[in-house]
Enzyme design. Structure first.
Site, short mmCIF file in Angstrom:
data_model
loop_
_atom_site.label_atom_id
_atom_site.label_comp_id
_atom_site.label_asym_id
_atom_site.label_seq_id
_atom_site.Cartn_x
_atom_site.Cartn_y
_atom_site.Cartn_z
N ARG A 1 0.84 -1.20 0.00
CA ARG A 1 0.00 0.00 0.00
C ARG A 1 0.88 1.25 0.00
NH1 ARG A 1 -1.42 1.90 4.55
NH2 ARG A 1 -2.25 0.00 5.45
N TYR B 1 -13.46 17.72 -15.90
CA TYR B 1 -13.98 16.36 -15.93
C TYR B 1 -15.17 16.26 -14.96
CZ TYR B 1 -14.11 11.31 -15.53
OH TYR B 1 -14.53 10.01 -15.52
N ASP C 1 -4.73 19.62 -14.31
CA ASP C 1 -5.10 18.33 -14.90
C ASP C 1 -4.65 18.36 -16.35
OD1 ASP C 1 -6.31 16.10 -16.04
OD2 ASP C 1 -8.09 16.22 -14.78
N LYS D 1 -5.98 7.33 -19.78
CA LYS D 1 -6.18 7.91 -21.10
C LYS D 1 -4.94 7.71 -21.99
CE LYS D 1 -9.99 8.91 -19.02
NZ LYS D 1 -10.29 10.15 -18.33
C1 LIG Z 1 -10.93 10.55 -17.17
C2 LIG Z 1 -10.48 11.80 -16.59
C3 LIG Z 1 -10.31 11.93 -15.21
C4 LIG Z 1 -10.63 10.81 -14.24
O1 LIG Z 1 -9.76 9.71 -14.41
P1 LIG Z 1 -10.17 8.20 -14.06
O2 LIG Z 1 -8.93 7.44 -14.41
O3 LIG Z 1 -11.35 7.85 -14.93
O4 LIG Z 1 -10.52 8.14 -12.62
C5 LIG Z 1 -9.84 13.13 -14.73
N1 LIG Z 1 -9.57 14.17 -15.55
C6 LIG Z 1 -9.74 14.09 -16.88
C7 LIG Z 1 -9.43 15.26 -17.74
C8 LIG Z 1 -10.21 12.91 -17.45
O5 LIG Z 1 -10.40 12.84 -18.77
#
Ligand SMILES: *Cc1c(COP(=O)(O)O)cnc(C)c1O
Length: 384
Positions: free
Chosen positions: A48, A101, A173, A198
Site C-alpha cells: 500500500r 472532468y 489536470d 487515457k
Molecule cells: C478521465 C479523466 C479523469 C478521471 O480519471 P479516471 O482514471 O477515470 O478516474 C480526470 N480528468 C480528466 C481530464 C479525465 O479525462
C-alpha cells in the site's frame, strides 16, 4: 535525451537478477526485512506504501516531466482526490475550472463540501475572474486545459502567477495533452495530475492516475494521503502503463494529425453546425493553444445541425467509432458527455459553461484518418 528516447528508457533498467528487459510485475503484499535494524533498507515494506513495479512507473513519469517526484494512483479520480485533500482542510477555499472532468465536479460538490471545504467554479480562461475569486482562505487553484469536454483553454502561466500571489497551490489536470505536448510545471504550476487511463496507457486496458510534484515537499504531502487512504496503483496496472508510455509521443503525433484532418472535414461539412478543435484557426483560443502547448491533442467536439436529435442519429449509427466513455486510446471513441461523462453536472450548470445538449465528443484514435472520416461521412448521410 529526447522525449521519445526517455519514454522508452527512463526509470527502467534490466532486472539485475535475470536480465529481464521489462521491469517484472512484483506481485507481492509484503517484503521480508533482513533484520529489525535494517528495516526498509531495500526501500519496501508493504505494497500500500510502495511497490517496485509502481516505483518504476513513477520514476519514468518523474523523468519525463522533469519534476521532483511522482505518485501513481489507482485511478485519475484517486489522484485528484489526494491532491485536493492534501492541501485543503475544513474552512479552506479552492478555485476550480468551471469546465472540468465531470467526476472532478462531483467530488468537489457532493463529497468534499461535506467536510467544510468551499469551492468556486470559475471561468479559468479569464485570469481576471480567477483573481476576483481569490479569498483570504484560498489554498488551491485546480485548472484543466484543454478542458473536458468543451476544449476551453486556460493560460497556465497567468493562473500560476495568481496562485503564487495568493499563496495557493496551482494544480493542473494535464490528461488531454500529457507532458509530450504541454508542460505545466515549466509554466509555473506546482502539481500536475493525470488520469493515466487515457493517453499514458493508450490501449483501453487499465484505469490509473498520477500526481506529479514540482518539489519533494509537495510530493510528501500527496504520498501521505495516498498511504493513509490506500489509493496506490496496482503492480499489473503499472506494468501495462509502463508499456503504453513507450509509444506515447508516436501515438500523440499520429492521433493529433488524425484529429486535425477530421476537424477540417467536419468544419467543411454542410450538416455540421460547429466544430471545436484547438488546432483550427476558427477556434476562439487558437493563439493561446498554439503558444502554450506543442501540439493540439486528439480531442474535439462538434454539433450536428438539428442538435441532440440529429446527433443521436449519428452516434447510434456511426461505424468504426465506438460509443463509449474513455478517451486517449488507439481505438476511436464517440461520446455524448451530457448523458455519459458529465451526467453528474446539473443541466443549469452545463448550460452556463457551454456543455450543450447536442455536443458530440470525439476521441480520435490511431486508425487511418481516411477510414475515420469515411465512417463519419456515411453516418452524416443518415441525418435528415
Ligand atoms: C478521465 C479523466 C479523469 C478521471 O480519471 P479516471 O482514471 O477515470 O478516474 C480526470 N480528468 C480528466 C481530464 C479525465 O479525462
Amino acid at each position: 535525451m529526447g522525449f521519445t528516447t526517455d519514454q522508452i528508457h527512463a526509470g527502467v533498467t534490466p532486472d539485475p537478477v535475470t536480465g529481464s528487459i521489462l521491469t517484472p510485475i512484483y506481485q507481492s503484499t509484503t517484503y521480508v526485512q533482513p533484520s529489525v535494524d535494517e528495516y526498509l533498507s531495500r526501500g519496501f515494506s508493504y505494497s500500500r506504501t510502495a511497490n517496485p513495479t509502481v516505483k518504476a512507473l513513477e520514476a519514468k513519469l518523474t523523468e519525463l516531466e522533469g519534476c521532483a517526484a511522482t505518485a501513481a494512483f489507482s485511478t485519475g479520480m484517486a489522484a485528484i482526490h489526494a491532491t485536493l485533500v492534501a492541501f485543503l482542510s475544513a474552512g479552506d477555499h479552492a478555485i476550480i475550472s468551471d469546465v472540468a472532468y465531470g467526476g472532478t465536479y462531483r467530488l468537489c460538490t457532493q463529497v468534499l463540501t461535506r467536510f467544510g471545504v468551499e469551492f468556486t467554479f470559475a471561468d479559468t480562461s479569464k485570469p481576471e475572474e480567477v483573481k476576483a475569486a481569490v479569498r483570504d482562505n484560498t489554498k488551491m487553484i485546480l485548472t484543466e486545459t484543454p478542458a473536458n469536454p468543451t476544449m476551453k483553454c486556460t493560460d497556465l502561466a497567468a493562473i500560476s502567477e495568481i496562485a503564487r500571489a495568493a499563496g495557493a497551490v496551482h494544480a493542473v489536470d494535464n490528461t488531454f495533452l500529457t507532458p509530450y505536448f504541454q508542460r505545466p510545471l515549466e509554466l509555473g504550476a506546482d502539481l500536475v495530475v493525470y488520469s493515466t487511463t487515457k493517453y499514458m496507457d493508450g490501449h483501453n486496458a487499465t484505469v490509473g492516475g498520477a500526481v506529479v510534484s514540482k518539489t519533494a515537499e509537495l510530493d510528501e504531502k500527496v504520498r501521505f494521503i495516498q498511504n493513509s487512504t490506500g489509493s496506490i496503483m496496482s503492480p499489473q496496472v503499472a506494468w501495462l502503463t509502463l508499456q503504453g508510455i513507450k509509444t506515447l509521443s508516436i501515438r500523440m503525433d499520429r492521433q493529433s494529425a488524425n484529429a486535425m484532418a477530421i476537424a477540417k472535414f467536419l468544419e467543411a461539412h454542410p450538416k455540421v453546425a460547429q466544430v471545436a478543435y484547438p488546432g483550427l484557426e476558427s477556434f476562439s483560443q487558437h493563439e493561446l493553444a498554439s503558444r502554450q502547448a506543442t501540439g493540439y491533442g486528439a480531442m474535439l467536439w462538434f454539433e450536428v445541425k438539428g442538435g441532440l436529435d440529429a446527433g443521436k442519429i449519428l452516434m447510434d449509427n456511426v461505424k468504426l467509432w465506438s460509443l463509449a466513455e474513455n478517451l486517449g486510446s488507439v481505438e476511436s471513441l464517440i461520446t455524448h458527455p451530457v448523458t455519459m461523462t458529465h451526467a453528474a453536472v446539473e443541466k443549469a450548470e452545463r448550460d452556463r459553461v457551454g456543455i450543450i445538449d447536442g455536443l458530440v465528443r470525439l476521441s480520435v484514435g490511431l486508425e487511418d484518418a481516411e477510414d475515420l472520416i469515411a465512417a463519419l461521412d456515411d453516418a452524416l448521410k443518415l441525418v435528415p
